[in-house]
Motif scaffolding. Structure first.
Motif, PDB file in Angstrom:
ATOM      1  N   UNK A  58      32.922   7.960 -11.822  1.00  0.00           N
ATOM      2  CA  UNK A  58      33.041   8.121 -10.371  1.00  0.00           C
ATOM      3  C   UNK A  58      32.678   9.536  -9.929  1.00  0.00           C
ATOM      4  N   UNK A  59      33.034  10.518 -10.729  1.00  0.00           N
ATOM      5  CA  UNK A  59      32.766  11.904 -10.377  1.00  0.00           C
ATOM      6  C   UNK A  59      31.288  12.262 -10.323  1.00  0.00           C
ATOM      7  N   UNK A  60      30.434  11.391 -10.877  1.00  0.00           N
ATOM      8  CA  UNK A  60      28.994  11.643 -10.836  1.00  0.00           C
ATOM      9  C   UNK A  60      28.360  11.203  -9.515  1.00  0.00           C
ATOM     10  N   UNK A  61      29.099  10.450  -8.708  1.00  0.00           N
ATOM     11  CA  UNK A  61      28.573   9.922  -7.455  1.00  0.00           C
ATOM     12  C   UNK A  61      28.550  11.009  -6.385  1.00  0.00           C
ATOM     13  N   UNK A  62      27.379  11.180  -5.768  1.00  0.00           N
ATOM     14  CA  UNK A  62      27.244  12.184  -4.717  1.00  0.00           C
ATOM     15  C   UNK A  62      27.107  11.613  -3.329  1.00  0.00           C
ATOM     16  N   UNK A  63      27.057  10.263  -3.229  1.00  0.00           N
ATOM     17  CA  UNK A  63      26.866   9.615  -1.934  1.00  0.00           C
ATOM     18  C   UNK A  63      27.497   8.233  -1.978  1.00  0.00           C
ATOM     19  N   UNK A  64      28.304   7.925  -0.952  1.00  0.00           N
ATOM     20  CA  UNK A  64      28.884   6.590  -0.790  1.00  0.00           C
ATOM     21  C   UNK A  64      28.568   6.108   0.619  1.00  0.00           C
ATOM     22  N   UNK A  65      27.894   4.975   0.712  1.00  0.00           N
ATOM     23  CA  UNK A  65      27.650   4.355   2.011  1.00  0.00           C
ATOM     24  C   UNK A  65      28.240   2.948   1.970  1.00  0.00           C
ATOM     25  N   UNK A  66      29.095   2.653   2.927  1.00  0.00           N
ATOM     26  CA  UNK A  66      29.678   1.316   3.041  1.00  0.00           C
ATOM     27  C   UNK A  66      29.128   0.644   4.297  1.00  0.00           C
ATOM     28  N   UNK A  67      28.559  -0.523   4.122  1.00  0.00           N
ATOM     29  CA  UNK A  67      28.106  -1.339   5.240  1.00  0.00           C
ATOM     30  C   UNK A  67      29.228  -2.299   5.609  1.00  0.00           C
ATOM     31  N   UNK A  68      29.708  -2.215   6.836  1.00  0.00           N
ATOM     32  CA  UNK A  68      30.776  -3.111   7.272  1.00  0.00           C
ATOM     33  C   UNK A  68      30.841  -3.178   8.788  1.00  0.00           C
ATOM     34  N   UNK A  69      31.237  -4.342   9.293  1.00  0.00           N
ATOM     35  CA  UNK A  69      31.532  -4.516  10.713  1.00  0.00           C
ATOM     36  C   UNK A  69      33.031  -4.719  10.924  1.00  0.00           C
ATOM     37  N   UNK A  70      33.786  -4.690   9.815  1.00  0.00           N
ATOM     38  CA  UNK A  70      35.229  -4.926   9.875  1.00  0.00           C
ATOM     39  C   UNK A  70      35.972  -3.840   9.098  1.00  0.00           C
ATOM     40  N   UNK A  71      35.899  -2.589   9.557  1.00  0.00           N
ATOM     41  CA  UNK A  71      36.589  -1.508   8.861  1.00  0.00           C
ATOM     42  C   UNK A  71      38.102  -1.644   8.983  1.00  0.00           C
ATOM     43  N   UNK A  72      38.818  -1.000   8.081  1.00  0.00           N
ATOM     44  CA  UNK A  72      40.280  -1.011   8.150  1.00  0.00           C
ATOM     45  C   UNK A  72      40.756  -0.396   9.463  1.00  0.00           C
ATOM     46  N   UNK A  73      40.126   0.705   9.834  1.00  0.00           N
ATOM     47  CA  UNK A  73      40.517   1.455  11.024  1.00  0.00           C
ATOM     48  C   UNK A  73      39.270   1.837  11.818  1.00  0.00           C
ATOM     49  N   UNK A  74      39.458   2.189  13.093  1.00  0.00           N
ATOM     50  CA  UNK A  74      38.349   2.747  13.864  1.00  0.00           C
ATOM     51  C   UNK A  74      37.806   3.969  13.140  1.00  0.00           C
ATOM     52  N   UNK A  75      38.684   4.828  12.667  1.00  0.00           N
ATOM     53  CA  UNK A  75      38.362   5.882  11.703  1.00  0.00           C
ATOM     54  C   UNK A  75      39.643   6.223  10.976  1.00  0.00           C
ATOM     55  N   UNK A  76      39.603   6.747   9.769  1.00  0.00           N
ATOM     56  CA  UNK A  76      38.412   7.197   9.039  1.00  0.00           C
ATOM     57  C   UNK A  76      37.583   6.035   8.510  1.00  0.00           C
ATOM     58  N   UNK A  77      36.402   6.371   8.020  1.00  0.00           N
ATOM     59  CA  UNK A  77      35.479   5.358   7.524  1.00  0.00           C
ATOM     60  C   UNK A  77      36.012   4.703   6.259  1.00  0.00           C
ATOM     61  N   UNK A  78      35.535   3.494   6.013  1.00  0.00           N
ATOM     62  CA  UNK A  78      35.859   2.815   4.759  1.00  0.00           C
ATOM     63  C   UNK A  78      35.336   3.628   3.578  1.00  0.00           C
TER      64      UNK A  78
END
Length: 320
Positions: A73-93
């Motif tokens: 996991x520590x090697x990941x430099x970018x996370x993009x989540x595609x969703x229309x149903x997030x847990x909250x308005x913000x923060x992002x999923x």
């Protein structure tokens, strides 16, 4: 010198444990298994339980993809989540997934293009990786559409399910990877597929509303066109394609698109019968299944495609 490409090196998915069959739905709304199967091809779907959210499903899918890729996991430099149903308005999923994976610092954000979201997110990640943002990225499609369904509307509640799918991208030099993406949107068609609520408009979450016949007509045309556009960009013909991994909206849309392009039905990966429409999660969920059961192999030419509310639509050609 070989071109720098974003290679899919791992896939993962997560489906809620609870399976809801057509027979169970027929006890809640005026419908039947025969009616649903004839019109959609759907036989069952997964529904998130209390405590299961878009971010928890996305995190599990991400962990499975990382494990498959052999990437920490520590090697990941970018996370993009595609969703229309997030847990909250913000923060992002995406930032919730980041924290759950124990990553202290990376680029993380959500993309909202409804059912086309994963294709949009994949294209954005590919562009950022080619620009040097990172060598490794997580792209996730995750949804809990059950939370925005009108369970008294038999025309929509039978169509959707919950789930998450993820891929790990690795920047490599060579012939493999994302070769072309094509994205489109046309906001004039909002009334055909939308949610009747939101923070700014109503202060509520709202429920999904859809004009099914109109959406079907646009979907077959738009998906066929964007697949041709993507193949043409690479000089490909249908005979060059090993697998098509489509958005799993409706069996008739899948069949209609394949027929319009002259694609063999056996080249189309189908999960809609068991997963229903999981929106942005449907393409990575189907891809993960096809990779894990051995259908999609290294070297295969795979085309991904989707269309969603907005309207938005897109496709990507990937050499595995």
């Amino acid at each position: 010198m070989a071109e720098r490409r974003s290679v899919i090196v791992g896939t993962g998915s997560c489906l809620p444990e609870r399976e809801v069959t057509n027979a169970e739905l027929s006890t809640r709304v005026d419908t039947s298994d025969d009616w649903i199967v004839e019109r959609t091809g759907i036989r069952s779907r997964r529904i998130a339980a209390e405590g299961e959210t878009t971010s928890t499903l996305a995190t599990v899918a991400a962990r499975h993809a990382l494990e498959a890729a052999g990437v920490e996991a520590g090697q990941i430099g970018l996370i993009i989540v595609a969703t229309a149903t997030p847990d909250y308005t913000f923060p992002s999923v995406a930032t919730q997934v980041q924290a759950a994976l124990g990553i202290n610092d990376c680029v993380a954000f959500d993309v909202q293009a409804v059912c086309s979201g994963f294709l949009y997110a994949l294209s954005v990640a590919d562009s950022m990786m080619k620009g040097g943002t990172t060598d490794k990225a997580l792209v996730i499609g995750a949804e809990t559409f059950s939370r925005i369904l009108d369970w008294e509307d038999r025309t929509t509640c039978v169509l959707f399910g919950d789930g998450a799918g993820a891929v790990v991208l690795d920047a490599q030099n060579g012939d493999r990877g994302i070769l072309a993406t094509r994205l489109h949107a046309d906001g004039r068609h909002r009334e055909m597929l939308y949610v009747d609520g939101g923070p700014s408009a109503t202060g509520t979450v709202g429920k999904l509303r859809m004009r099914g016949k109109e959406v079907f007509r646009h979907a077959v045309v738009n998906l066929a066109d964007v697949l041709v556009e993507t193949m043409d960009a690479l000089g490909l013909t249908p005979s060059d394609i090993d697998w098509v991994v489509p958005h799993q909206a409706n069996m008739r849309i899948l069949q209609g698109t394949a027929k319009k392009l002259g694609l063999a039905p056996e080249k189309v990966v189908v999960t809609v019968d068991r997963h229903a429409n999981t929106s942005a999660a449907s393409v990575p969920l189907a891809l993960d299944e096809a990779v894990r059961d051995g259908r999609v192999k290294q070297g295969d030419m795979v085309v991904l495609e989707a269309m969603g509310g907005g309207f938005t639509w897109g496709a990507a050609a990937v050499r595995f």
